[in-house]
Design an enzyme around this catalytic site. Sequence first.
Site, mmCIF file in Angstrom:
data_model
loop_
_atom_site.group_PDB
_atom_site.id
_atom_site.type_symbol
_atom_site.label_atom_id
_atom_site.label_comp_id
_atom_site.label_asym_id
_atom_site.label_seq_id
_atom_site.Cartn_x
_atom_site.Cartn_y
_atom_site.Cartn_z
ATOM 1 N N GLU A 45 9.637 5.866 18.517
ATOM 2 C CA GLU A 45 9.225 7.135 17.912
ATOM 3 C C GLU A 45 9.404 8.325 18.858
ATOM 4 O O GLU A 45 9.719 9.432 18.422
ATOM 5 C CB GLU A 45 7.764 7.051 17.433
ATOM 6 C CG GLU A 45 7.614 6.304 16.112
ATOM 7 C CD GLU A 45 8.600 6.768 15.041
ATOM 8 O OE1 GLU A 45 8.724 7.981 14.813
ATOM 9 O OE2 GLU A 45 9.280 5.902 14.446
ATOM 10 N N ASP A 256 74.011 30.106 23.852
ATOM 11 C CA ASP A 256 74.820 31.000 24.675
ATOM 12 C C ASP A 256 74.891 30.528 26.121
ATOM 13 O O ASP A 256 74.099 29.702 26.556
ATOM 14 C CB ASP A 256 74.194 32.400 24.654
ATOM 15 C CG ASP A 256 74.537 33.122 23.372
ATOM 16 O OD1 ASP A 256 75.454 32.679 22.671
ATOM 17 O OD2 ASP A 256 73.866 34.133 23.082
ATOM 18 N N LYS A 278 79.709 33.180 25.955
ATOM 19 C CA LYS A 278 80.770 33.970 26.572
ATOM 20 C C LYS A 278 80.243 34.401 27.922
ATOM 21 O O LYS A 278 79.195 35.030 27.988
ATOM 22 C CB LYS A 278 81.078 35.230 25.759
ATOM 23 C CG LYS A 278 81.448 34.947 24.335
ATOM 24 C CD LYS A 278 81.650 36.235 23.585
ATOM 25 C CE LYS A 278 80.445 36.604 22.788
ATOM 26 N NZ LYS A 278 80.192 36.292 21.492
ATOM 27 N N ASP A 311 65.648 38.091 24.509
ATOM 28 C CA ASP A 311 65.255 38.380 23.134
ATOM 29 C C ASP A 311 66.526 38.619 22.323
ATOM 30 O O ASP A 311 67.383 39.404 22.754
ATOM 31 C CB ASP A 311 64.367 39.635 23.116
ATOM 32 C CG ASP A 311 63.844 39.899 21.719
ATOM 33 O OD1 ASP A 311 62.656 39.696 21.504
ATOM 34 O OD2 ASP A 311 64.642 40.282 20.831
ATOM 35 N N ALA A 340 65.001 39.750 29.462
ATOM 36 C CA ALA A 340 65.198 39.631 30.907
ATOM 37 C C ALA A 340 64.365 40.669 31.662
ATOM 38 O O ALA A 340 63.785 40.369 32.714
ATOM 39 C CB ALA A 340 66.678 39.804 31.241
ATOM 40 N N MET A 390 73.818 43.775 32.161
ATOM 41 C CA MET A 390 75.271 43.575 32.257
ATOM 42 C C MET A 390 75.932 44.676 33.093
ATOM 43 O O MET A 390 77.003 45.164 32.744
ATOM 44 C CB MET A 390 75.909 43.547 30.850
ATOM 45 C CG MET A 390 75.427 42.379 30.022
ATOM 46 S SD MET A 390 75.921 42.498 28.296
ATOM 47 C CE MET A 390 74.737 43.680 27.656
#
Length: 484
Positions: A45, A256, A278, A311, A340, A390
């Site tokens: 109990e 890529d 590429k 992206d 980047a 680039m």
Amino acid sequence: MDSLPIFFKLHGRRVILVGDSDAARAKLRLLLKTPAAILWLVADENAVKAARQDFSGLPALTILGRPLQSADLAHTALVYGATGVEADDRRIAALARAANVPVNIVDRPDLCDFTTPAIVDRSPLVVAIGTGGAAPVFGRRLRAMIEQLLPQGIGTLVARAGAFRGRLADLLPGQSARRRFWDRLFDTTNPQSLVGLDDDSFTHHLEKLAQDARTADKQGTTDGLVQLVGAGPGDPELLTLKAQRALQQADVILYDALVSPAILDLARRDADFHYVGKRQGDHGRGQEAIHDLMVRHVRAGRRVVRLKSGDPMVFGRAGEEINALRKHKIAVDLIPGITALSGCAATSEIPLTHRDHASAVTLVTGHVRAGSTLDWRALAGPDRTVAVYMGINTAQDISDALIADGVSPDLPLAIIENGTRPEERRLYGHLGDLAGLVARNQVKSPALIVIGTVALLAKDWPQNALSPGLGEAPIFSPAFSLVS
Ligand SMILES: C[S@@+](CC[C@H](N)C(=O)[O-])C[C@H]1O[C@@H](n2cnc3c(N)ncnc32)[C@H](O)[C@@H]1O
């Protein structure tokens, strides 16, 4: 497989739990998530009083202070024993078996008819992981991984979508349109966005998707879907959960040159991989050939992921690919990636905006189309940060153009090569020496040039980088610093 994984229905059934140990309480918390009526038997109990204080106001729970009796086992679905006392646990197992009630004695696989798996609960979606008692710790680790993969709102999405089934049958009698609806729902709905969305708004969202599916079905739009996925700058940890899911579900992956191998490793192993990249000077597959490949695979009913570095919407030719797919009435799902610039800003700790340095950031390509005219002075004026993607092969042209437009040759800059990858290099200098810095250090693609006084805030900005003759900062490579 020694055990059969099943999901036990507990509506209107009783489960008995015996014992008051920590393990018993952990089982109780689990059982309270089910609709079972629970009889919890504790020692006496006094234990009943304490248990009622801890677990009050739960109508499904009955607590009694006595041992298990045979009569308790009538109409009982399962028994759990966790007294921690060997003799008592054995007695519980024996009574349950005599009454043909499956029993689980916590931490005693030899006394168990069933085990309780590690659980990822996104009810009604439930993932159960079992190791047959061999490696419960690994089971829990696996559970943590799955927890991460399944967004919190996914259960809500599954439950609410399930409740919409009847209405959907009225809205979309055709089976192909319904299949299209379900695919689109789970492909494109961020479950997180549904948390807190009220029922009416959610129903509206589903009705809109149903409407789109009906329109597409009428127009004969193809069932397939291309996911245009951003892979981020290279570190696989920077992939979004959504991107990772897409990679694991893809039948075909078109990737890529700058997508790092570590990211491809996360994709479904038996997917069909196509390199369509590429590199500078190498023209790889023409853009048209990539469009054709996507269309051909989608038409053959495959799930296509078009994987791009960074992206897709930043210097990624996403616009052309979306356009080509639209022409063929193929649905596109865009999954953004970390560009980047964000990756390089993080590793170099260059804030792109700063109240004392720059209130605008411009992303520009150094690979300017013939005939295009850029107002370099406006781009690189005071209070500006310019990020050149680039730009390595045209470094001389870029600095000439900026200086000719009145920008100071002393303007600080950073070049980040292979940002976020183990081989990352960071070089610092000033605009007048941009091409020299590139040539002397044989900087290779992929590299990003960040021009502006924010470069001075880089974590490894060398104080002497602006002095004449010292424009070339020491090369910093995290890969080397780990071992030196
Ligand atoms: C065709 S663009 C693609 C950009 C990509 N969509 C993005 O959002 O990062 C390729 C250029 O991005 C930059 N880049 C991509 N990955 C990089 C990295 N890991 N470190 C530095 N620059 C990177 C380089 O300037 C590279 O020449």
